[in-house]
Motif scaffolding. Structure first.
Motif, PDB file in Angstrom:
ATOM      1  N   GLY B  67       0.794  -1.221   0.000  1.00  0.00           N
ATOM      2  CA  GLY B  67       0.000   0.000   0.000  1.00  0.00           C
ATOM      3  C   GLY B  67       0.828   1.273   0.000  1.00  0.00           C
ATOM      4  O   GLY B  67       0.271   2.373   0.034  1.00  0.00           O
ATOM      5  N   LYS B  70       4.369   1.181  -4.342  1.00  0.00           N
ATOM      6  CA  LYS B  70       5.410   0.606  -5.194  1.00  0.00           C
ATOM      7  C   LYS B  70       4.860   0.284  -6.582  1.00  0.00           C
ATOM      8  O   LYS B  70       5.470   0.632  -7.595  1.00  0.00           O
ATOM      9  N   SER B  71       3.695  -0.357  -6.608  1.00  0.00           N
ATOM     10  CA  SER B  71       3.102  -0.685  -7.913  1.00  0.00           C
ATOM     11  C   SER B  71       2.725   0.594  -8.640  1.00  0.00           C
ATOM     12  O   SER B  71       2.941   0.723  -9.847  1.00  0.00           O
ATOM     13  N   THR B  72       2.146   1.514  -7.895  1.00  0.00           N
ATOM     14  CA  THR B  72       1.768   2.788  -8.495  1.00  0.00           C
ATOM     15  C   THR B  72       2.976   3.419  -9.185  1.00  0.00           C
ATOM     16  O   THR B  72       2.891   3.884 -10.316  1.00  0.00           O
TER      17      THR B  72
HETATM   18  N1  LIG Z   1      -6.347   1.571  -9.527  1.00  0.00           N
HETATM   19  C1  LIG Z   1      -6.394   2.203  -8.342  1.00  0.00           C
HETATM   20  N2  LIG Z   1      -7.438   2.992  -8.033  1.00  0.00           N
HETATM   21  C2  LIG Z   1      -7.502   3.630  -6.847  1.00  0.00           C
HETATM   22  N3  LIG Z   1      -6.570   3.550  -5.890  1.00  0.00           N
HETATM   23  C3  LIG Z   1      -5.496   2.772  -6.130  1.00  0.00           C
HETATM   24  C4  LIG Z   1      -5.353   2.063  -7.366  1.00  0.00           C
HETATM   25  N4  LIG Z   1      -4.196   1.374  -7.326  1.00  0.00           N
HETATM   26  C5  LIG Z   1      -3.641   1.640  -6.123  1.00  0.00           C
HETATM   27  N5  LIG Z   1      -4.419   2.475  -5.411  1.00  0.00           N
HETATM   28  C6  LIG Z   1      -4.108   3.010  -4.076  1.00  0.00           C
HETATM   29  O1  LIG Z   1      -2.827   3.585  -4.085  1.00  0.00           O
HETATM   30  C7  LIG Z   1      -2.108   3.223  -2.923  1.00  0.00           C
HETATM   31  C8  LIG Z   1      -0.829   2.524  -3.299  1.00  0.00           C
HETATM   32  O2  LIG Z   1      -1.137   1.270  -3.851  1.00  0.00           O
HETATM   33  P1  LIG Z   1      -0.092   0.342  -4.607  1.00  0.00           P
HETATM   34  O3  LIG Z   1       0.677   1.184  -5.546  1.00  0.00           O
HETATM   35  O4  LIG Z   1      -0.815  -0.798  -5.180  1.00  0.00           O
HETATM   36  O5  LIG Z   1       0.850  -0.108  -3.396  1.00  0.00           O
HETATM   37  P2  LIG Z   1       1.867  -1.323  -3.291  1.00  0.00           P
HETATM   38  O6  LIG Z   1       2.104  -1.868  -4.644  1.00  0.00           O
HETATM   39  O7  LIG Z   1       3.073  -0.731  -2.671  1.00  0.00           O
HETATM   40  O8  LIG Z   1       1.242  -2.334  -2.383  1.00  0.00           O
HETATM   41  C9  LIG Z   1      -3.029   2.364  -2.076  1.00  0.00           C
HETATM   42  O9  LIG Z   1      -3.613   3.185  -1.120  1.00  0.00           O
HETATM   43  C10 LIG Z   1      -4.059   1.884  -3.052  1.00  0.00           C
HETATM   44  O10 LIG Z   1      -5.316   1.729  -2.432  1.00  0.00           O
END
Ligand SMILES: Nc1ncnc2c1ncn2[C@@H]1O[C@H](COP(=O)(O)OP(=O)(O)O)[C@@H](O)[C@H]1O
Ligand SMILES: [Mg+2]
Lengths: 280, 286
Positions: B67, B70-72
């Motif tokens: 959360g 990282k993916s973002t």
């Molecule tokens: N497609 C999306 N729509 C809305 N919120 C998102 C989306 N993808 C990620 N988030 C939010 O962005 C934040 C970072 O998520 P993410 O990048 O998936 O983290 P990680 O990969 O580090 O676990 C989280 O709070 C998540 O809920």
């Protein structure tokens, strides 16, 4: 016995009763139809045109016309329906009011009785653009009847393709259209085919819209796309109305043929569904 | 839209930065140069103010609890976030000096050069051959397709396991094989960079170590960015490591991710500069 067990027992009995009533009605209809129709179910039914003499009469023009109509409906409804579904699922932005408007309308159109499409077809297709009371008009009207269902089932099939497949395509540098045409659409074809065939098989039994646009009740020649026509349900309707027992038998035989066509199509649909079901 | 090839940076220059250069160029040039990058989803801030440089032929790991964005972040590097409705990216991300979010840049073109492997293996529901052939086909790299497919499968250490059944459905492979197939699929279009978002998190330990070995092999030819929640994995495979964390602003703003620290992996795990990194790598915080 406690009250609860009595309730459970009564509920079960009610369910079995309702099942028995519906199955009973179906079996009774089928048995009645087969007993009456089987003697008249011979080659003559497939080779002869209708006639005023029951012993001579067949349903060749009607059977052919129903098959032609089936092909026409698939030819028209598949491209339009699949294209619409692709637009709604893959391109349309849901926040736009016109896309939501489209969606709601398609849902509603699927619930509109077929005869309403018949009235519409009479006004706009037969008279409006002057297609006339020909087989093509019948195909177009039944296309309208199945189109909402084809769109809805195609959308479901597209939606069943997981987004990870789309992402996988995009990540390789594919354009949106390449992702849709080479991955999403092929993966959803079994679902689209199943839904469309089921929609078509229901539409082929429709009598009212065809009667309304003037499917003839007596056609003695093989149909052509731009010629006058009858169809299997219309032929059945015509024969059933005649008092002569011979025609009653013919009607029953024609019902068996129609049933065979419809059940055959449903079997194909079920086969497609089980054979190509994708486990992601 | 103009493609990268016709943008301010000329095509040859981009090409020279590619695989053709020798090993001694390792780490000496910057592939991504990101400054002040923030991402929000439908107005909700997810990640703020990321500054980072990613080096050529290095393996760069992003670590941090789930959360924290990282993916973002990794999805900003090949414009995958463009596909998420409501995602807004601010700041700059340069790829060999070219602004990835510049007005003339076609995201499709970006993704041709910067490949991606996802957390959950996502092979296409087609044959093994067709999975690898898809990329080259859409990019019109049709000459020597069979050789290209064999080369890609060999590079992904999958060839020996599948060479006799290239026509079989890819969904019949094991999870680890599917993921290596996805890597082969990415390699087949000759990207310069491969982004991997937790590529082993859905796999068993043996498959995981095969993927890690593979990453070691691949970094000779590719620049690799890998997201992992597994610190040991980062320590094993990465040259550089970036630690992301969630912060809750004192002024009452919403919780979002930030890049806490970025350094050589050895330093990050033995002698980090930031207290938060130290707590994380020593297991004292989530
Ligand atoms: N497609 C999306 N729509 C809305 N919120 C998102 C989306 N993808 C990620 N988030 C939010 O962005 C934040 C970072 O998520 P993410 O990048 O998936 O983290 P990680 O990969 O580090 O676990 C989280 O709070 C998540 O809920
Ligand atoms: Mg993630």
């Amino acid at each position: 016995m406690t009250v609860r067990r009595v309730r459970a027992w009564m509920f079960q009995a009610l369910m079995i009763l309702s099942l028995a009533i519906s199955m009973g009605a179906l079996v009774w209809l089928l048995v009645g139809t087969f007993v009456k129709g089987l003697p008249a179910l011979d080659m003559k039914l497939f080779t002869n045109p209708p006639s005023s003499v029951p012993e001579e009469a067949g349903a060749r023009p009607a059977i052919l016309a129903t098959l032609y109509i089936a092909v026409l409906v698939l030819l028209f409804s598949l491209p339009i329906g699949v294209a619409t579904a692709i637009y709604l699922e893959e391109y349309a932005r849901k926040e736009r009011w016109y896309n939501r408007f489209l969606e709601v309308n398609i849902q509603n159109l699927a619930a509109v009785p077929a005869i309403v499409y018949g009235i519409l077809g009479l006004a706009f297709i037969v008279r409006g653009i002057g297609v006339g009371r020909v087989l093509l008009a019948g195909g177009l009207i039944l296309t309208l009847v199945v189109l909402p269902t084809v769109i809805i089932s195609a959308r479901e099939a597209l939606r069943a393709v997981p987004d990870s497949i789309r992402e996988g395509g995009y990540a390789l540098g594919a354009t949106r259209w390449q992702v849709i045409s080479r991955q999403v659409l092929p993966a959803s074809i079994p679902g689209i085919a199943t839904g469309s065939i089921l929609a078509l098989s229901r539409a082929l039994g429709e009598t009212a819209p065809l009667l309304l646009i003037g499917a003839l009740t007596y056609v003695a020649f093989d149909p052509t796309i731009l010629g006058p026509f009858t169809a299997l349900p219309v032929q059945i309707y015509t024969w059933v109305k005649l008092p002569d027992a011979g025609f009653q038998q013919l009607a029953a035989a024609a019902i068996i043929v129609l049933l065979a066509i419809v059940l055959g199509m449903n079997a194909v649909a079920i086969f497609l569904r089980s054979r190509f079901r994708q486990k992601w | 839209m103009t493609s990268i090839a016709t943008s301010p940076i000329d095509n040859n220059e981009l090409g020279e930065f590619g695989r053709s250069s020798a090993d001694d160029g390792r780490g000496s040039s910057v592939v991504f140069e990101v400054s002040n990058l923030s991402v929000s989803y439908s107005g909700k801030l997810a990640l703020q103010g990321v500054e980072i440089e990613v080096y050529k032929n290095f393996v760069t790991a992003f670590i941090g609890s789930s959360g924290c964005g990282k993916s973002t972040f990794i999805r900003c590097l090949n414009r995958m976030n463009d596909l998420v409705p409501g995602a807004v990216i601010e700041g700059t991300a340069r790829y060999h000096g070219l602004d990835l979010y510049g007005p003339d840049v076609d995201p499709v073109e970006v993704r041709r050069r910067i490949g991606m492997v996802f957390q959950k293996p996502n092979p296409f529901p087609k044959s093994i051959y067709e999975n690898v052939a898809f990329g080259p086909r859409v990019l019109r790299m049709k000459e020597g397709l069979d050789e290209r497919i064999e080369r890609s499968l060999r590079s992904a250490a999958l060839w020996d396991e599948v060479k006799d059944r290239l026509g079989d459905n890819a969904l019949g492979l094991s999870g680890g094989q599917q993921q290596r197939l996805c890597i082969a699929r990415a390699i087949a279009v000759e990207p310069e960079v491969i982004l991997m978002d937790e590529p082993a998190s859905a796999l068993d330990p043996i498959s995981t170590s095969r993927i890690e070995d593979l990453i070691h092999e691949l970094k000779r030819d590719y620049t690799i960015v890998i997201v992992t929640h597994n610190m040991q994995q980062a320590a094993r495979v990465a040259d550089m490591t970036a630690y992301f964390s969630v912060v809750t602003p004192e002024d009452g703003g919403s919780r979002h991710g930030v890049l806490v620290e970025y350094d050589r992996t050895a330093k990050m795990f033995t002698n980090p500069s930031d207290k938060r990194t130290e707590d994380y790598v020593s297991g004292r915080s989530a």
